[in-house]
Design an enzyme around this catalytic site. Sequence first.
Site, PDB file in Angstrom:
ATOM      1  NE  ARG A 164      -9.637  -6.681  -0.910  1.00 30.99           N
ATOM      2  CZ  ARG A 164      -8.518  -5.898  -0.878  1.00 30.99           C
ATOM      3  NH1 ARG A 164      -8.927  -4.563  -1.129  1.00 30.99           N
ATOM      4  NH2 ARG A 164      -7.182  -6.380  -0.771  1.00 30.99           N
TER       5      ARG A 164
ATOM      6  CD  GLU B  68      -2.473  -1.629   2.579  1.00 31.13           C
ATOM      7  OE1 GLU B  68      -3.636  -0.225   2.697  1.00 31.13           O
ATOM      8  OE2 GLU B  68      -2.799  -2.141   2.640  1.00 31.13           O
TER       9      GLU B  68
END
Length: 274
Positions: A264, A3
């Site tokens: 998710r 990320e």
Amino acid sequence: MPELPEVETISRDLNSYLKNIKINSLIIFDNRNFKVKDDKIIKDAISNSIISRIYRAGKSIIWELSNSNSIIFHLRMTGKFIINQQNQDKEKHTMFVLSTEKGQIAFVDIRKFATVDIIETKKLNTNKYLQNIGIDPTTEEFSYNTFEKIISSSPKKTSKQFLLEQNKLVGIGNIYASEILFKAKISPYRLIKTLSKPETLLLYSSVKNILADAIQLRGTTFSDYRDGFNKKGEFQNKLKVYNQNNKNCSYCEGKIKKIKQNGRSTYYCQNCQK
DNA sequence: ACGTAGTCCTGACGGC
DNA sequence: TGCCGTCAGGACTACG
């Protein structure tokens, strides 16, 4: 995949090592990460050029070359660079190797989802990961007023969905979304538009603080992620909820719960996060 | 205009 | 030991 904090760490490492260094040639073992599948075109676009700079844009890493081309890497889940990989240590799933004045830079991708696009620098924003890019929460552009504005443009999203929308805020992924919501004490089920002003302020500062702390600690490694020098990050030791299913909440007496949202995982404390 | 499922892949892990 | 299902830092596409 990495990320924002991981991509930032990698970009800085690469830039400090490779800025103003010449790429001599390219050895391709598997070209499937490349958007263009013609090895000769790829090699011609890169070989014998100087790396002007390497920087992050969203979750992408841009290598700006002296020959007016740029290389846009998106690492997705498992893409990584290995600086100075020696031939005898060649990792499985090495996709290609850049041969530079400072040695070999290998690109390794276990799951092969990463993308590599070579494009004229002046046409950078036609790349699909860059054209609809949201606000970068580590920049000054990310003001509280801007944050309120992008929240109001997502009336139907939950807080978790909202944080993952790359065309609104760029760079937050599944780990930091859970961590940010825990720090802000906001339930991942809450509709983002129902946040009060104090909650919005808390979420705003949590976004900034969590990302800044994670960059400081060079990212989170829970299996594959490595920085430019093949070292793990440190932020995994600071995770309060992600991957902490059934563990005790660090704040109250509750247990961390794992749920599914939009396919998710989300981790949160039912007791703390309202 | 939504949400959802499927998709690109490999590997790790848990259950039986 | 091994086989099978599930899951993983992402994000696009297709479908209803």
